[in-house]
Scaffold this motif. Structure first.
Motif, PDB file in Angstrom:
ATOM      1  N   THR A   1       0.980  -1.253   0.012  1.00  0.00           N
ATOM      2  CA  THR A   1      -0.101  -0.014   0.079  1.00  0.00           C
ATOM      3  C   THR A   1       0.982   1.197  -0.002  1.00  0.00           C
ATOM      4  O   THR A   1       2.174   1.359   0.254  1.00  0.00           O
ATOM      5  N   ALA A   2       0.194   2.363  -0.228  1.00  0.00           N
ATOM      6  CA  ALA A   2       0.978   3.767   0.062  1.00  0.00           C
ATOM      7  C   ALA A   2       1.530   3.704   1.200  1.00  0.00           C
ATOM      8  O   ALA A   2       2.796   4.399   1.219  1.00  0.00           O
ATOM      9  N   THR A   3       1.128   3.387   2.324  1.00  0.00           N
ATOM     10  CA  THR A   3       1.805   3.539   3.808  1.00  0.00           C
ATOM     11  C   THR A   3       2.971   2.733   3.610  1.00  0.00           C
ATOM     12  O   THR A   3       4.040   3.188   4.019  1.00  0.00           O
ATOM     13  N   GLU A   4       2.718   1.390   3.281  1.00  0.00           N
ATOM     14  CA  GLU A   4       3.982   0.293   3.101  1.00  0.00           C
ATOM     15  C   GLU A   4       5.100   0.883   2.294  1.00  0.00           C
ATOM     16  O   GLU A   4       6.294   0.319   2.502  1.00  0.00           O
ATOM     17  N   LEU A   5       4.871   1.563   1.424  1.00  0.00           N
ATOM     18  CA  LEU A   5       5.889   2.096   0.498  1.00  0.00           C
ATOM     19  C   LEU A   5       6.643   3.549   0.761  1.00  0.00           C
ATOM     20  O   LEU A   5       7.331   4.012  -0.103  1.00  0.00           O
ATOM     21  N   ARG A   6       6.017   4.070   1.865  1.00  0.00           N
ATOM     22  CA  ARG A   6       6.723   5.225   2.314  1.00  0.00           C
ATOM     23  C   ARG A   6       8.275   5.351   2.510  1.00  0.00           C
ATOM     24  O   ARG A   6       8.640   3.996   3.011  1.00  0.00           O
ATOM     25  N   SER A   7       8.884   6.393   1.867  1.00  0.00           N
ATOM     26  CA  SER A   7      10.199   6.223   1.957  1.00  0.00           C
ATOM     27  C   SER A   7      11.064   6.504   3.314  1.00  0.00           C
ATOM     28  O   SER A   7      12.193   6.323   3.495  1.00  0.00           O
ATOM     29  N   GLY A   8      10.231   7.030   4.114  1.00  0.00           N
ATOM     30  CA  GLY A   8      10.753   7.734   5.435  1.00  0.00           C
ATOM     31  C   GLY A   8      11.115   8.990   5.526  1.00  0.00           C
ATOM     32  O   GLY A   8      11.342   9.488   6.748  1.00  0.00           O
ATOM     33  N   LYS A   9      11.148   9.816   4.380  1.00  0.00           N
ATOM     34  CA  LYS A   9      11.452  10.984   4.302  1.00  0.00           C
ATOM     35  C   LYS A   9      10.327  11.827   4.836  1.00  0.00           C
ATOM     36  O   LYS A   9       9.303  11.632   4.811  1.00  0.00           O
ATOM     37  N   GLY A  10      10.727  12.911   5.678  1.00  0.00           N
ATOM     38  CA  GLY A  10       9.521  13.693   6.282  1.00  0.00           C
ATOM     39  C   GLY A  10       9.965  15.047   5.992  1.00  0.00           C
ATOM     40  O   GLY A  10      11.037  15.606   5.219  1.00  0.00           O
ATOM     41  N   ALA A  11       9.066  15.977   6.657  1.00  0.00           N
ATOM     42  CA  ALA A  11       9.257  17.475   6.313  1.00  0.00           C
ATOM     43  C   ALA A  11      10.423  17.974   6.829  1.00  0.00           C
ATOM     44  O   ALA A  11      11.346  19.161   6.289  1.00  0.00           O
ATOM     45  N   ASN A  12      11.249  17.422   7.814  1.00  0.00           N
ATOM     46  CA  ASN A  12      12.535  18.114   8.367  1.00  0.00           C
ATOM     47  C   ASN A  12      13.815  17.671   7.542  1.00  0.00           C
ATOM     48  O   ASN A  12      14.542  17.910   7.327  1.00  0.00           O
TER      49      ASN A  12
ATOM     50  N   LEU B   1      -2.263   3.179  -7.305  1.00  0.00           N
ATOM     51  CA  LEU B   1      -2.076   3.505  -5.992  1.00  0.00           C
ATOM     52  C   LEU B   1      -2.347   5.095  -5.724  1.00  0.00           C
ATOM     53  O   LEU B   1      -3.072   5.426  -5.084  1.00  0.00           O
ATOM     54  N   LEU B   2      -2.104   5.770  -6.967  1.00  0.00           N
ATOM     55  CA  LEU B   2      -2.167   7.242  -6.992  1.00  0.00           C
ATOM     56  C   LEU B   2      -3.761   7.471  -7.180  1.00  0.00           C
ATOM     57  O   LEU B   2      -4.475   8.459  -6.279  1.00  0.00           O
ATOM     58  N   ASP B   3      -4.601   6.631  -7.764  1.00  0.00           N
ATOM     59  CA  ASP B   3      -5.764   6.922  -8.139  1.00  0.00           C
ATOM     60  C   ASP B   3      -6.583   6.511  -6.686  1.00  0.00           C
ATOM     61  O   ASP B   3      -7.524   7.164  -6.243  1.00  0.00           O
ATOM     62  N   GLY B   4      -6.072   5.551  -5.934  1.00  0.00           N
ATOM     63  CA  GLY B   4      -6.478   5.077  -4.663  1.00  0.00           C
ATOM     64  C   GLY B   4      -6.216   6.213  -3.563  1.00  0.00           C
ATOM     65  O   GLY B   4      -7.392   6.441  -2.715  1.00  0.00           O
ATOM     66  N   LEU B   5      -5.301   6.821  -3.566  1.00  0.00           N
ATOM     67  CA  LEU B   5      -5.006   8.059  -2.878  1.00  0.00           C
ATOM     68  C   LEU B   5      -6.027   9.216  -3.106  1.00  0.00           C
ATOM     69  O   LEU B   5      -6.908   9.671  -2.288  1.00  0.00           O
ATOM     70  N   ALA B   6      -6.432   9.376  -4.274  1.00  0.00           N
ATOM     71  CA  ALA B   6      -7.351  10.446  -4.701  1.00  0.00           C
ATOM     72  C   ALA B   6      -8.648  10.122  -4.312  1.00  0.00           C
ATOM     73  O   ALA B   6      -9.532  10.788  -3.872  1.00  0.00           O
ATOM     74  N   ASP B   7      -9.089   8.935  -4.513  1.00  0.00           N
ATOM     75  CA  ASP B   7     -10.474   8.427  -4.262  1.00  0.00           C
ATOM     76  C   ASP B   7     -10.557   8.667  -2.625  1.00  0.00           C
ATOM     77  O   ASP B   7     -11.798   8.811  -2.230  1.00  0.00           O
TER      78      ASP B   7
END
Length: 299
Positions: free
Chosen positions: A6-17, A63-69
């Motif tokens: 999922t999009a959550t599982e594919l997160r790179s770990g990069k954040g705002a900082n 996955l991008l379509d899923g985030l939009a929906d």
């Protein structure tokens, strides 16, 4: 980690900082920071999908379509979308800006070369300009007065990032944001981006694009003086000053072999310079606003 996750599982770990520029720093009023960080987290999730080297274009688009929906309520809920969805509902804001960012990530899934400057700016219209517009909307700023200057700054920030990361983007994703006509004009090739050090031809390309980026920043420099919210004005002033320094650095430095990013001390000193200059001008804000040009600089 499976590339089919999922999009959550594919997160790179990069954040705002980890970004080159401040994201909802403590200059921003606490009542608005949550809305901006929720937007950032949603967009970061989409960006991580688009930049995932092991995903097929088709999987990225799904996955991008899923985030939009999930954001619009047209599909199943997603933990990456829920915080932003709540913020938008609480403020009565539409999802337009976030959905435009997803359009940019769809472009990334389908496209890895750009013909000319206008094509690159069109990409920035979706990948960068909606970020500034959203932040301004959260603060209740007048779009007719501030969007044009914000668009110019946001496009410049995006292009600075592209130039800084041009070697990495090519090597890891076979993605080249440097326009082909700029390469041709200076006798450079895409393959030069894979070298350890930039050739004179490629350095000339980067210098050319850095100069054009400084032109965008010059067009947007009035923005802090157009902003009603003082804290947001100072945040934008800091970002603008940081971007100018980075763009000037790209006139002389090789992003393939040299670090162009700000160090912590340089980041702070540069940002403070922008903040101080804006504070010094604020007493004259009324005169500056009346003299500022109106209208949109980009589509």
């Amino acid at each position: 980690m499976s590339a089919s996750g999922t999009a959550t599982e594919l997160r790179s770990g990069k954040g705002a900082n980890d970004e080159n520029f401040p994201v909802a720093s403590h200059l921003i009023h606490p009542k608005n920071r949550g809305a901006i960080l929720a937007f950032y987290d949603f967009v970061r999730a989409g960006d991580d999908v688009a930049d995932h080297a092991a995903l097929s274009p088709e999987r990225k688009l799904a996955l991008l379509d899923g985030l939009a929906d999930a954001l619009t309520g047209a599909g199943a809920a997603d933990p990456e979308a829920e915080p932003l969805k709540r913020e938008l509902a609480a403020r009565g804001l539409p999802p337009r800006h976030a959905l435009e960012l997803l359009d940019a990530f769809r472009m990334d899934a389908r496209k890895n070369r750009y013909a000319d400057w206008d094509e690159l700016i069109h990409y920035c219209r979706y990948s960068a300009m909606p970020v500034g517009r959203y932040v301004l909307d959260v603060h209740g700023e007048d779009p007719a007065r501030v969007w044009a200057a914000s668009d110019a700054i946001c496009a410049a920030l995006q292009i600075v990032n592209h130039l800084q990361d041009c070697g990495k983007d090519f090597r890891t994703l076979d993605r080249v944001y440097i326009p082909q006509d700029a390469l041709d004009r200076h006798g450079a090739t895409v393959a030069m981006l894979g070298a350890a050090r930039a050739t004179p031809q490629l350095r000339a390309v980067i210098r050319d694009l850095a100069e054009r980026t400084l032109g965008l920043l010059d067009a947007g420099k009035v923005l802090p003086d157009l902003i009603d919210d003082l804290r947001l004005s100072l945040e934008i002033a800091a970002i603008h000053r940081l971007a100018v320094v980075l763009a000037r650095g790209l006139l002389d430095r090789d992003p393939l072999s040299e670090k162009v990013h700000h160090g912590k001390a340089g980041f702070a000193l540069t940002a403070l310079g922008g903040i101080g200059a804006t504070l010094a001008r604020r007493p004259f804000r009324g005169r500056i606003v009346r003299a500022a040009p109106q209208g949109k600089a980009y589509p």
